[in-house]
Design a protein around this motif. Structure first.
Motif, short mmCIF file in Angstrom:
data_model
loop_
_atom_site.label_atom_id
_atom_site.label_comp_id
_atom_site.label_asym_id
_atom_site.label_seq_id
_atom_site.Cartn_x
_atom_site.Cartn_y
_atom_site.Cartn_z
N TRP A 142 0.84 -1.28 0.11
CA TRP A 142 -0.01 -0.02 -0.06
C TRP A 142 0.76 1.18 -0.26
CZ3 TRP A 142 -4.42 0.30 -1.96
CH2 TRP A 142 -5.35 -0.54 -1.86
N ALA A 143 1.94 1.25 0.69
CA ALA A 143 2.78 2.39 0.72
C ALA A 143 3.36 2.64 -0.59
CB ALA A 143 4.09 2.22 1.78
N ALA A 144 3.64 1.63 -1.58
CA ALA A 144 4.16 1.72 -2.82
C ALA A 144 3.04 2.38 -3.77
CB ALA A 144 4.72 0.34 -3.25
N VAL A 145 1.76 2.01 -3.51
CA VAL A 145 0.79 2.49 -4.33
C VAL A 145 0.63 3.81 -3.98
CG1 VAL A 145 -1.95 2.41 -4.67
CG2 VAL A 145 -0.35 0.11 -4.74
N LYS A 146 0.79 4.22 -2.71
CA LYS A 146 0.44 5.51 -2.32
C LYS A 146 1.28 6.72 -2.87
CE LYS A 146 -1.98 4.33 2.07
NZ LYS A 146 -1.93 4.44 3.51
N GLU A 147 2.59 6.34 -3.32
CA GLU A 147 3.53 7.21 -3.96
C GLU A 147 2.90 7.93 -5.24
OE1 GLU A 147 7.46 5.51 -4.18
OE2 GLU A 147 7.61 4.79 -2.37
N LYS A 148 2.31 6.97 -5.93
CA LYS A 148 1.56 7.37 -7.37
C LYS A 148 0.22 7.54 -7.24
CE LYS A 148 5.50 6.06 -10.00
NZ LYS A 148 6.13 6.97 -10.53
N TYR A 149 -0.55 7.29 -6.55
CA TYR A 149 -1.95 7.10 -6.34
C TYR A 149 -2.35 7.75 -4.89
CZ TYR A 149 -1.74 4.53 -10.70
OH TYR A 149 -1.28 4.05 -11.92
N GLU A 150 -3.80 8.38 -5.06
CA GLU A 150 -4.22 8.46 -3.88
C GLU A 150 -5.73 8.29 -3.94
OE1 GLU A 150 -3.51 12.85 -3.88
OE2 GLU A 150 -4.83 13.11 -5.70
N LYS A 151 -6.27 8.18 -2.70
CA LYS A 151 -7.48 7.56 -2.62
C LYS A 151 -8.79 9.09 -2.85
CE LYS A 151 -10.47 4.33 0.13
NZ LYS A 151 -10.43 3.57 1.26
N GLY A 152 -9.42 8.74 -3.66
CA GLY A 152 -10.65 9.78 -3.85
C GLY A 152 -11.76 9.61 -2.94
N ASP A 153 -12.43 10.67 -3.16
CA ASP A 153 -13.83 10.84 -2.23
C ASP A 153 -14.70 9.58 -2.59
OD1 ASP A 153 -12.79 13.21 -0.89
OD2 ASP A 153 -13.90 14.31 -2.28
N ASP A 154 -14.30 9.11 -3.76
CA ASP A 154 -15.50 7.96 -4.21
C ASP A 154 -14.82 6.55 -3.66
OD1 ASP A 154 -13.02 7.76 -5.56
OD2 ASP A 154 -14.19 7.59 -7.60
N GLY A 155 -13.98 6.62 -3.04
CA GLY A 155 -13.47 5.61 -2.31
C GLY A 155 -12.49 4.62 -3.29
N ASP A 156 -12.21 5.01 -4.65
CA ASP A 156 -11.28 4.60 -5.53
C ASP A 156 -9.70 5.24 -5.45
OD1 ASP A 156 -13.06 2.59 -6.29
OD2 ASP A 156 -13.97 3.58 -8.03
N TRP A 157 -8.78 4.62 -6.06
CA TRP A 157 -7.49 5.34 -6.09
C TRP A 157 -7.46 5.77 -7.55
CZ3 TRP A 157 -4.05 5.33 -2.06
CH2 TRP A 157 -4.42 4.66 -1.05
N HIS A 158 -6.68 6.90 -7.44
CA HIS A 158 -6.58 7.91 -8.71
C HIS A 158 -5.28 8.33 -8.66
CE1 HIS A 158 -10.71 7.85 -9.02
NE2 HIS A 158 -11.02 8.15 -8.04
N ALA A 159 -4.58 8.44 -9.87
CA ALA A 159 -3.41 8.86 -10.16
C ALA A 159 -3.08 10.50 -9.53
CB ALA A 159 -2.98 8.69 -11.66
N LYS A 160 -1.84 10.55 -9.01
CA LYS A 160 -1.69 11.81 -8.53
C LYS A 160 -1.61 12.93 -9.54
CE LYS A 160 0.19 10.60 -3.90
NZ LYS A 160 1.28 10.52 -2.96
#
Length: 75
Positions: free
Chosen positions: A57-75
């Motif tokens: 999850w830490a690796a994913v968080k480097e390039k993506y962020e969780k949106g208000d819709d609950g899905d992850w989106h590119a930064k």
């Protein structure tokens, strides 16, 4: 246990992240699985699986962020 395919990832990853994020998650998880085989390399009493999921999850968080819709989106 390492993941052989993206389709093997937990639903929480597959259902809410884009394919690229899933690839990042899988590779980071598998790498951490190998790296933290020895319990002495982990903090506290965390299991190998717990540590591997945290690293992934830490690796994913480097390039993506969780949106208000609950899905992850590119930064």
């Amino acid at each position: 246990m390492p993941y052989a395919r993206i389709s093997d990832l937990p639903d929480s990853v597959r259902d809410h992240t884009p394919k690229h994020a899933q690839e990042i998650y899988k590779e980071a998880y598998n790498s951490a699985w190998d790296q933290y085989e020895d319990p002495d390399d982990r903090r506290g009493d965390a299991s190998r699986e717990e540590v591997s999921h945290r690293v992934a999850w830490a690796a994913v968080k480097e390039k993506y962020e969780k949106g208000d819709d609950g899905d992850w989106h590119a930064k």
